[in-house]
Write an enzyme that holds these catalytic residues in place. Structure first.
Site, PDB file in Angstrom:
ATOM      1  N   ASN A  42       0.804  -1.221   0.000  1.00 47.36           N
ATOM      2  CA  ASN A  42       0.000   0.000   0.000  1.00 47.36           C
ATOM      3  C   ASN A  42       0.840   1.275   0.000  1.00 47.36           C
ATOM      4  O   ASN A  42       0.303   2.377  -0.100  1.00 47.36           O
ATOM      5  CB  ASN A  42      -0.982  -0.006   1.179  1.00 47.36           C
ATOM      6  CG  ASN A  42      -2.083  -1.031   0.966  1.00 47.36           C
ATOM      7  OD1 ASN A  42      -2.230  -1.564  -0.138  1.00 47.36           O
ATOM      8  ND2 ASN A  42      -2.849  -1.310   2.017  1.00 47.36           N
ATOM      9  N   ARG A  80      -8.757  -2.197  -7.167  1.00 53.76           N
ATOM     10  CA  ARG A  80      -9.418  -0.926  -6.888  1.00 53.76           C
ATOM     11  C   ARG A  80      -8.415   0.228  -6.784  1.00 53.76           C
ATOM     12  O   ARG A  80      -8.733   1.367  -7.103  1.00 53.76           O
ATOM     13  CB  ARG A  80     -10.157  -0.974  -5.544  1.00 53.76           C
ATOM     14  CG  ARG A  80     -11.151  -2.048  -5.363  1.00 53.76           C
ATOM     15  CD  ARG A  80     -11.950  -1.793  -4.127  1.00 53.76           C
ATOM     16  NE  ARG A  80     -12.965  -0.785  -4.349  1.00 53.76           N
ATOM     17  CZ  ARG A  80     -12.831   0.487  -4.097  1.00 53.76           C
ATOM     18  NH1 ARG A  80     -11.731   0.965  -3.577  1.00 53.76           N
ATOM     19  NH2 ARG A  80     -13.805   1.337  -4.338  1.00 53.76           N
ATOM     20  N   CYS A 135     -16.230  -4.095  -3.306  1.00 53.28           N
ATOM     21  CA  CYS A 135     -15.487  -5.352  -3.226  1.00 53.28           C
ATOM     22  C   CYS A 135     -16.003  -6.121  -2.023  1.00 53.28           C
ATOM     23  O   CYS A 135     -16.937  -5.668  -1.343  1.00 53.28           O
ATOM     24  CB  CYS A 135     -13.980  -5.123  -3.170  1.00 53.28           C
ATOM     25  SG  CYS A 135     -13.382  -4.520  -1.614  1.00 53.28           S
ATOM     26  N   ARG A 183     -17.133   0.838  -0.648  1.00 52.56           N
ATOM     27  CA  ARG A 183     -15.908   1.569  -0.947  1.00 52.56           C
ATOM     28  C   ARG A 183     -16.086   2.658  -2.015  1.00 52.56           C
ATOM     29  O   ARG A 183     -15.485   2.604  -3.100  1.00 52.56           O
ATOM     30  CB  ARG A 183     -14.795   0.586  -1.318  1.00 52.56           C
ATOM     31  CG  ARG A 183     -14.619  -0.473  -0.248  1.00 52.56           C
ATOM     32  CD  ARG A 183     -13.424  -1.328  -0.454  1.00 52.56           C
ATOM     33  NE  ARG A 183     -12.181  -0.615  -0.237  1.00 52.56           N
ATOM     34  CZ  ARG A 183     -10.978  -1.161  -0.432  1.00 52.56           C
ATOM     35  NH1 ARG A 183     -10.878  -2.388  -0.852  1.00 52.56           N
ATOM     36  NH2 ARG A 183      -9.890  -0.461  -0.195  1.00 52.56           N
ATOM     37  N   ASP A 186      -6.852  -3.521   8.534  1.00 49.05           N
ATOM     38  CA  ASP A 186      -6.152  -4.581   7.795  1.00 49.05           C
ATOM     39  C   ASP A 186      -5.540  -5.636   8.719  1.00 49.05           C
ATOM     40  O   ASP A 186      -4.964  -6.616   8.241  1.00 49.05           O
ATOM     41  CB  ASP A 186      -5.052  -3.977   6.900  1.00 49.05           C
ATOM     42  CG  ASP A 186      -5.635  -3.207   5.731  1.00 49.05           C
ATOM     43  OD1 ASP A 186      -6.833  -3.372   5.446  1.00 49.05           O
ATOM     44  OD2 ASP A 186      -4.888  -2.433   5.100  1.00 49.05           O
ATOM     45  N   ILE A 243     -14.319   0.692  10.102  1.00 45.38           N
ATOM     46  CA  ILE A 243     -13.913   1.303   8.822  1.00 45.38           C
ATOM     47  C   ILE A 243     -14.743   0.772   7.651  1.00 45.38           C
ATOM     48  O   ILE A 243     -15.250   1.537   6.841  1.00 45.38           O
ATOM     49  CB  ILE A 243     -12.410   1.058   8.533  1.00 45.38           C
ATOM     50  CG1 ILE A 243     -11.543   1.509   9.715  1.00 45.38           C
ATOM     51  CG2 ILE A 243     -11.971   1.740   7.233  1.00 45.38           C
ATOM     52  CD1 ILE A 243     -11.459   2.993   9.947  1.00 45.38           C
ATOM     53  N   ARG A 276      -2.293 -11.293  -3.916  1.00 41.42           N
ATOM     54  CA  ARG A 276      -2.371  -9.869  -4.236  1.00 41.42           C
ATOM     55  C   ARG A 276      -1.485  -9.064  -3.289  1.00 41.42           C
ATOM     56  O   ARG A 276      -1.004  -7.994  -3.651  1.00 41.42           O
ATOM     57  CB  ARG A 276      -3.810  -9.352  -4.099  1.00 41.42           C
ATOM     58  CG  ARG A 276      -4.714  -9.734  -5.250  1.00 41.42           C
ATOM     59  CD  ARG A 276      -6.024  -8.949  -5.151  1.00 41.42           C
ATOM     60  NE  ARG A 276      -5.758  -7.646  -4.593  1.00 41.42           N
ATOM     61  CZ  ARG A 276      -6.404  -7.090  -3.565  1.00 41.42           C
ATOM     62  NH1 ARG A 276      -7.401  -7.713  -3.007  1.00 41.42           N
ATOM     63  NH2 ARG A 276      -6.081  -5.903  -3.110  1.00 41.42           N
TER      64      ARG A 276
HETATM   65  N1  EPU Z   1     -14.625   6.354   1.938  1.00 40.89           N
HETATM   66  C1  EPU Z   1     -15.703   7.066   1.485  1.00 40.89           C
HETATM   67  N2  EPU Z   1     -15.546   7.851   0.378  1.00 40.89           N
HETATM   68  C2  EPU Z   1     -14.348   7.956  -0.271  1.00 40.89           C
HETATM   69  C3  EPU Z   1     -13.248   7.219   0.199  1.00 40.89           C
HETATM   70  C4  EPU Z   1     -13.408   6.427   1.307  1.00 40.89           C
HETATM   71  O1  EPU Z   1     -16.783   6.994   2.059  1.00 40.89           O
HETATM   72  O2  EPU Z   1     -14.273   8.703  -1.250  1.00 40.89           O
HETATM   73  C5  EPU Z   1     -14.762   5.516   3.152  1.00 40.89           C
HETATM   74  C6  EPU Z   1     -14.509   4.041   2.897  1.00 40.89           C
HETATM   75  O3  EPU Z   1     -15.661   3.392   2.410  1.00 40.89           O
HETATM   76  C7  EPU Z   1     -14.102   3.571   4.278  1.00 40.89           C
HETATM   77  C8  EPU Z   1     -13.303   4.763   4.818  1.00 40.89           C
HETATM   78  O4  EPU Z   1     -13.713   5.879   4.044  1.00 40.89           O
HETATM   79  O5  EPU Z   1     -15.239   3.396   5.074  1.00 40.89           O
HETATM   80  C9  EPU Z   1     -11.809   4.651   4.726  1.00 40.89           C
HETATM   81  O6  EPU Z   1     -11.434   4.130   3.465  1.00 40.89           O
HETATM   82  P1  EPU Z   1     -10.085   4.535   2.737  1.00 40.89           P
HETATM   83  O7  EPU Z   1     -10.404   5.458   1.604  1.00 40.89           O
HETATM   84  O8  EPU Z   1      -9.088   5.021   3.734  1.00 40.89           O
HETATM   85  O9  EPU Z   1      -9.616   3.144   2.134  1.00 40.89           O
HETATM   86  P2  EPU Z   1      -8.799   2.960   0.808  1.00 40.89           P
HETATM   87  O10 EPU Z   1      -7.923   4.118   0.602  1.00 40.89           O
HETATM   88  O11 EPU Z   1      -9.713   2.536  -0.283  1.00 40.89           O
HETATM   89  C10 EPU Z   1      -6.712   1.823   1.910  1.00 40.89           C
HETATM   90  C11 EPU Z   1      -5.970   0.536   1.762  1.00 40.89           C
HETATM   91  C12 EPU Z   1      -6.828  -0.596   2.320  1.00 40.89           C
HETATM   92  C13 EPU Z   1      -7.106  -0.295   3.793  1.00 40.89           C
HETATM   93  C14 EPU Z   1      -7.784   1.070   3.930  1.00 40.89           C
HETATM   94  C15 EPU Z   1      -8.025   1.491   5.356  1.00 40.89           C
HETATM   95  C16 EPU Z   1      -4.611   0.915  -0.198  1.00 40.89           C
HETATM   96  C17 EPU Z   1      -4.316   0.609  -1.613  1.00 40.89           C
HETATM   97  N3  EPU Z   1      -5.665   0.322   0.353  1.00 40.89           N
HETATM   98  O12 EPU Z   1      -7.919   1.682   1.176  1.00 40.89           O
HETATM   99  O13 EPU Z   1      -6.041  -1.782   2.233  1.00 40.89           O
HETATM  100  O14 EPU Z   1      -7.937  -1.285   4.337  1.00 40.89           O
HETATM  101  O15 EPU Z   1      -6.979   2.076   3.292  1.00 40.89           O
HETATM  102  O16 EPU Z   1      -6.841   1.539   6.060  1.00 40.89           O
HETATM  103  O17 EPU Z   1      -3.886   1.677   0.432  1.00 40.89           O
HETATM  104  C18 EPU Z   1      -5.666  -4.090   2.050  1.00 40.89           C
HETATM  105  O18 EPU Z   1      -4.458  -3.836   1.878  1.00 40.89           O
HETATM  106  O19 EPU Z   1      -6.093  -5.263   2.263  1.00 40.89           O
HETATM  107  C19 EPU Z   1      -6.633  -3.007   2.019  1.00 40.89           C
HETATM  108  C20 EPU Z   1      -7.937  -3.203   1.829  1.00 40.89           C
END
Ligand code: EPU
Length: 419
Positions: free
Chosen positions: A23, A92, A116, A121, A305, A327, A398
């Protein structure tokens, strides 16, 4: 499709070396789109998700090389601003190309990532942030189109919830914008600091990464640089949880203990003895695993995570543990597989799991539903009596580099059954 077979019951012992963080690597590689030249990233893990972003960048016209753990991108040839559905649907995190494409070319078209296994998300905050920087956003035919013909303009961006990839996308968009951008209620994960450090090395002007307010003064161009990916804190935590669950004695090397404050204090609360050094952690699991309560939160809170792996650990703790997933709305699918192995888990209200410790788990055929769920099932397999066979391990591939080899090195009886 490959499967993983584990004969459980062995205590983990020895040393394990941690890979670079998926990440952190993904946004770093996406940031190379901002550069009309060569960017080099070191300590990149060899994973399916990295292959996915490799293919995506090549499709945009970049020239990529991935040798050993060094990933090189020449962004000079990028001549396409569209990230296609067939490539984005595999991962994603492909949404991370949106910010840099619109910043460099004034236009981007990126397939809208769907939900997903772990939740809906949405990416609404990525889009409203780009609108605040002057982009016009439309959604048509499953694609997000962003245009800012005269370039982006710095502005205030407030995130309703700290979003990791949202903060990264906006940081990458703002580095080439005219004037100053302030990201408020920004995510504070170590991966954000890693990206800010890399962008600053490329000539950007970012301050405050790792705090809730990030200030970015736009510059006219970035140049290539060599940047190093930080160690994977979730892989680190996964081995620590596995060591605690098997009552083992393990040294986890090449990690950053400071990135795991919440995880380490919860492991100590289970009775494990955890000693931290500059770049390694020594854990000795306790004979009696004490129950604990966990609530997942944005960093520096307990990481979502790591929730699935801790649920596996709690299945054999003494007493009742409560896990509150705050989350993602659907991140307990692994609980149903753990039930098949004899765990006692009750889900209430959708996001609370009550785990009553049992004396032992029994091996069973189980199915991985997402990346971290697959790690949870590996831990369950390691502590179970008998044989566990995990299917759909492509989820695990992955995000964990040669995980079965690393567990084998710690004395586990684990092997991949190739199809
Ligand atoms: N959210 C919204 N709107 C947005 C963006 C996010 O409502 O525009 C919500 C999400 O639905 C969630 C919360 O905000 O409820 C936080 O989500 P976040 O955007 O931080 O997640 P992400 O950026 O999509 C990254 C990691 C994930 C990890 C999360 C939380 C990467 C590539 N992915 O996802 O990693 O779980 O932050 O820490 O950095 C994994 O590695 O298995 C994984 C899922």
């Amino acid at each position: 499709m490959d499967k993983i077979q584990i004969n459980g019951g062995r205590q983990l012992k020895g040393e394990v070396f941690i890979s670079g963080a998926k990440n952190a690597a993904l946004p770093l590689i996406a940031s190379s789109i901002l550069v009309d030249g060569v960017s080099t990233f070191e300590n990149v893990p060899r994973l399916m998700d990295i292959s996915s972003i490799f293919m995506l960048l090549e499709d945009l016209g970049a020239s990529c090389e991935f040798e050993g753990h060094t990933f090189t991108v020449d962004g000079a040839g990028i001549n396409k601003i569209e990230a296609e559905y067939e490539l984005v649907r595999k991962m994603r995190a492909s949404i991370l190309v949106l910010g840099p494409l619109v910043a460099r070319f004034g236009r981007a078209k990126v397939s809208m990532p769907g939900g997903c296994a772990i939740g809906a998300r949405p990416v609404n905050m990525h889009l409203s942030g780009l609108e605040a920087l002057g982009a016009t956003i439309s959604i048509a035919g499953g694609y997000i189109e962003a245009t800012a013909e005269g370039g982006l303009t710095g502005n205030e961006v407030y995130f309703d919830i700290p979003t990791v990839t949202g903060t990264e996308n906006l940081m990458m968009a703002a580095v080439l914008a005219q004037g100053q951008t302030k990201l408020r209620n920004a995510a504070r994960e170590p991966e954000i600091i890693c990206l800010a450090d890399a962008l600053n090395k490329m000539g950007a002007n970012i301050r405050g990464a790792g705090t809730t307010i990030i200030t970015i003064d736009g510059v006219s161009r970035l140049h290539g640089a060599t940047c190093r990916v930080i160690p994977d804190r979730i892989e680190t935590g996964t081995f620590l949880a596995a060591a605690a669950a098997t009552k083992g004695d393990v040294v986890v090397r090449d990690c950053v203990p400071d990135h795991l404050g919440g995880v380490i204090s919860k492991l100590k609360a289970t009775g494990a003895v955890v000693d931290t050094f500059e770049d390694r952690i020594h854990i000795k699991g306790s004979e009696i695993i004490k129950h604990i309560d966990i609530k997942t939160l944005p960093y520096p809170g307990f990481p979502t995570d790591m929730q699935a792996q801790f649920m596996a650990l709690m299945t054999i703790a003494q007493g009742n543990s409560m896990i509150h997933e705050s989350i993602f709305e659907n991140r307990f699918i692994h609980a149903n597989e753990l039930l098949r192995m004899g765990a006692d888990i009750k889900i209430s209200g959708g996001n609370i799991a009550n785990v009553r410790g049992v004396s032992h788990l029994q091996g069973a055929p189980v199915m991985a539903s997402d990346l971290r769920a697959s790690a949870s099932l590996v831990i369950a397999g390691l502590i179970a009596q008998g044989t566990t066979v995990i299917s759909r391990v492509y989820h695990m591939d992955r995000g964990y580099e040669t995980i079965e080899k690393k567990f084998e090195g710690l004395g586990a009886d684990i092997k991949r059954l190739s199809s």
